[in-house]
Design an enzyme around this catalytic site. Structure first.
Site, short mmCIF file in Angstrom:
data_model
loop_
_atom_site.label_atom_id
_atom_site.label_comp_id
_atom_site.label_asym_id
_atom_site.label_seq_id
_atom_site.Cartn_x
_atom_site.Cartn_y
_atom_site.Cartn_z
N HIS A 199 0.80 -1.22 0.00
CA HIS A 199 0.00 0.00 0.00
C HIS A 199 0.84 1.28 0.00
CE1 HIS A 199 -3.52 -2.46 1.97
NE2 HIS A 199 -3.04 -3.01 0.85
N GLU A 238 -13.34 1.13 -4.08
CA GLU A 238 -14.15 2.34 -4.11
C GLU A 238 -13.70 3.32 -5.18
OE1 GLU A 238 -15.15 2.63 0.71
OE2 GLU A 238 -14.09 4.27 -0.30
N TYR A 262 -13.00 9.63 4.26
CA TYR A 262 -13.66 8.65 3.41
C TYR A 262 -13.76 7.26 4.05
CZ TYR A 262 -14.21 12.34 0.21
OH TYR A 262 -14.63 13.55 -0.32
N TYR A 293 -9.62 -10.33 4.76
CA TYR A 293 -9.34 -11.52 3.97
C TYR A 293 -9.70 -12.80 4.72
CZ TYR A 293 -6.94 -8.28 0.90
OH TYR A 293 -6.65 -7.24 0.07
#
Length: 394
Positions: A169, A262, A272, A283
């Protein structure tokens, strides 16, 4: 597939079907002749037939592609190479890149050309870097030498404020606002709680000027409650970002966990939701956070469940496909597809068509070329550059 979070209309999913015939010669290729003699392929879509040409092969996990003013393409490879594709030939790796950390999902990520690139030859890169505590995401600007063999005047203009050894990420793509300032995203670095801290760059959309200074419009500028570079928070791993050229709307696409990908339209100072609210699950199958909605947290414009692993977003405003005007195009890794999302006059997403399902591999980037064709790259060990154009009428 899930419907838009704000709409109750049932959506229909369409799949592009490959046609058995291939197009005869004579196609214009943005970067030269067909790679390795591969023939173009035709695919039926709900709005007509498109042609997909392979412009280059042999790239190692290409991450981003951009069209240069002279029609050549510039491409990043995640292991730390920047190359130019011209007249069907890939250049050697360009010298002079900043130090890139190839770690997990990190490496050399996006390349974006300055709005005045034709005169100043300036470009911007996002990439993973090593530092105290591990690794993080940085942004650099540089000048491409006239001989295209090296970068000069390389300057790091942003570095995230907290590094860890996590390999996931990092984000991160760049979009230019109309004033020339940069928007880009950084993921939560595998720690969702970081996305809820406005003093932490992780899990945010960020906004800086081209020299790294802070725009006056930023919500936390002069506010000790948040980092001055931050535009919005609560993002899991935003890897796609684009402005709609028609009205200046900022759009982002981000990875969910198991579901919950999204599309958002980030506004300054808004939250958000990740990981407090999400349409996905862990997961392991466990629930995440407090559900799908909470007061004070923003809803996505659209979400997917199951996840398609979206990697890039573009707004179509080109000449070649006028029937797609205003549609969103989202490249995806998991199902190896390009999603075309139709919007109504209010901007709400009302339908989705899925193109090229599994035909080319993991689609990492999609951009609209100056002639209105689409350019894509596949995130594979033997990655490709692809061009999507309208099939000529018989």
């Amino acid at each position: 597939m899930r419907q838009p979070s704000s709409a109750k209309t049932n959506l229909h999913r369409h799949h592009a079907a490959p046609l058995t015939a291939v197009l005869a010669g004579g196609l214009f290729l943005a970067a030269g002749s067909l790679a390795n003699g591969e023939e173009p392929r035709q695919f039926a879509t709900q709005d007509g037939t498109v042609v997909v040409e392979t412009l280059a092969t042999g790239l190692e996990h290409p991450w981003a592609v951009e069209a240069m003013p002279d029609g050549a393409l510039i491409v990043t490879e995640r292991p730390g190479r920047l190359r130019i594709l011209r007249d069907g030939q890939l250049s050697p790796a360009i010298d002079g890149l900043p130090e890139v950390a190839v770690h997990g999902q990190g490496g050399l990520l996006d390349v974006a050309l300055d709005p005045q690139f034709a005169t100043n030859r300036t470009l911007y890169l996002t990439f993973a870097v090593p530092g105290e505590g591990g690794f993080g995401t940085a942004v650099a600007r540089a000048v491409l030498a006239e001989d295209e063999q090296r970068l000069t005047d390389v300057e790091e203009i942003f570095r995230m404020n907290r590094f860890t050894r996590a390999g996931q990420h990092f984000g991160s793509r760049i979009a230019f606002d109309r004033d020339g300032s940069l928007f880009f995203g950084i993921g939560d670095r595998g720690d969702g709680e970081r996305a809820q801290d406005p003093r932490d760059h992780a899990g945010s959309i960020l906004h800086i000027n081209r020299d790294g200074t802070i725009p006056a419009s930023n919500p936390y500028r002069g506010d000790t409650g948040g980092r001055a570079e931050i535009w919005s928070i609560g993002h899991r791993n935003p890897q796609g970002i684009a402005f709609d050229p028609a009205d200046g709307t900022l759009l982002t696409v981000e990875h969910g966990a198991r579901g919950g990908d999204e599309i958002n339209t980030p506004l300054p100072g808004r939250n958000y939701g990740w990981p407090v609210i999400t349409y996905g699950r862990d997961y392991s199958g466990a629930e995440i956070g407090e559900g799908t909605a909470k007061e004070g947290l923003e809803q996505p414009l659209y979400h997917w469940d199951p996840s398609i692993a979206p990697s890039a977003i573009a707004v179509y405003r080109g000449r070649m496909f006028p029937e797609w005007d205003g549609d969103l195009l989202v490249a995806a890794l998991k199902y190896q597809l390009l999603a075309r999302l139709e919007r109504d006059e209010s901007g709400a997403i009302v339908a989705e068509e899925r193109l090229f399902d599994g035909e080319f591999g993991r689609l990492r980037d999609v951009v609209v070329a100056p002639d209105g064709a689409l350019l894509m790259v596949t995130d594979e060990p033997n990655g490709t550059v692809l061009r999507v154009s309208k099939a000529p009428t018989q």
